[in-house]
Design a protein around this motif. Structure first.
Motif, short mmCIF file in Angstrom:
data_model
loop_
_atom_site.label_atom_id
_atom_site.label_comp_id
_atom_site.label_asym_id
_atom_site.label_seq_id
_atom_site.Cartn_x
_atom_site.Cartn_y
_atom_site.Cartn_z
N SER A 1 0.82 -1.21 0.00
CA SER A 1 0.00 0.00 0.00
C SER A 1 0.86 1.26 0.00
N ILE A 2 1.98 1.24 0.68
CA ILE A 2 2.87 2.41 0.67
C ILE A 2 3.46 2.61 -0.72
N VAL A 3 3.89 1.53 -1.35
CA VAL A 3 4.43 1.63 -2.71
C VAL A 3 3.35 2.13 -3.67
N CYS A 4 2.13 1.64 -3.51
CA CYS A 4 1.02 2.11 -4.36
C CYS A 4 0.74 3.59 -4.12
N GLY A 5 0.82 4.03 -2.88
CA GLY A 5 0.63 5.44 -2.57
C GLY A 5 1.71 6.31 -3.17
N ILE A 6 2.95 5.82 -3.15
CA ILE A 6 4.05 6.57 -3.75
C ILE A 6 3.88 6.67 -5.25
N LYS B 1 -5.15 2.84 4.90
CA LYS B 1 -4.33 3.70 5.75
C LYS B 1 -2.91 3.83 5.19
N GLY B 2 -2.33 2.73 4.72
CA GLY B 2 -1.00 2.76 4.13
C GLY B 2 -0.96 3.53 2.82
N LEU B 3 -2.03 3.42 2.04
CA LEU B 3 -2.11 4.16 0.79
C LEU B 3 -2.10 5.66 1.04
N PHE B 4 -2.90 6.11 1.98
CA PHE B 4 -2.92 7.54 2.31
C PHE B 4 -1.60 7.97 2.95
N PHE B 5 -0.97 7.10 3.71
CA PHE B 5 0.32 7.41 4.30
C PHE B 5 1.36 7.65 3.20
N GLY B 6 1.40 6.78 2.21
CA GLY B 6 2.34 6.95 1.10
C GLY B 6 2.08 8.22 0.31
N ILE B 7 0.82 8.49 0.05
CA ILE B 7 0.46 9.70 -0.71
C ILE B 7 0.84 10.95 0.07
N TYR B 8 0.46 11.01 1.35
CA TYR B 8 0.76 12.19 2.16
C TYR B 8 2.26 12.40 2.35
N THR B 9 3.00 11.32 2.49
CA THR B 9 4.45 11.46 2.66
C THR B 9 5.08 12.06 1.41
#
Length: 180
Positions: A26-31, A97-105
């Motif tokens: 999810s973090i990679v997807c958000g990035i 939650k991880g997706l939004f974390f990656g996007i916001y970061t």
């Protein structure tokens, strides 16, 4: 003595691996998805307000947004795991939650440049990683809570997470600003 006796010996290793893999994906997807999201004014305004509030040490808006989001996620994780046997359903909410974390970061780093990098490294990332860890702990040991206190545990953990956020802002970030 059962109130605070948490048996961590029985943790589900498959769930923890699924938790870690879902979080990383999810973090990679958000990035990856940050570019289409930069057209949305809400995300950019949130990043600007976040950096402004951290640099000016305005704790109230940061605390309440972080606290309310944590209460929501902690209770979702708690209710799913406490009342059902489908704890793998929580991975859907972890993915969000991880997706939004990656996007916001990425938006914090891209929009606010040096200030956003400092804020994300010393405040946003540690506070959110702690929130992820608390979600995993709630999922693993929610059945061990005493029935009288079980429904207050996610609220107490969200409050503790909010206090740690305030410590990150008012102690760690101030020290970093003084050094720089």
């Amino acid at each position: 003595m059962r109130n605070l006796s948490f048996s961590v010996k029985k943790c589900d290793k498959r769930y923890i691996w699924a938790f870690i893999i879902t979080l990383l994906c999810s973090i990679v997807c958000g990035i990856v998805l940050y570019k289409p999201v930069t057209t949305n004014v809400y995300f950019i305004n949130f990043a600007n307000d976040y950096v402004y509030n951290v640099f000016n040490f305005k704790n109230t808006p940061l605390f309440f947004t972080h606290f309310l989001a944590d209460v929501l996620y902690f209770y979702v994780f708690f209710l799913i795991c406490y009342f059902t046997k489908f704890k793998y359903v929580t991975l859907v909410f972890l993915y969000l939650k991880g997706l939004f974390f990656g996007i916001y970061t990425v938006i914090l780093i891209c929009v606010s440049s040096v200030g956003g990098i400092i804020v994300s490294i010393f405040v946003f990332i540690p506070a959110t990683v702690l929130s992820f860890a608390i979600c995993c702990v709630i999922t693993e040991i929610c059945k061990n809570f005493d029935a009288k206190y079980a429904f207050f545990v996610p609220l107490a953990l969200a409050l503790i997470d909010g206090i740690i956020l305030m410590l990150l802002i008012n102690v760690v970030f101030r020290v970093v600003i003084i050094i720089v």
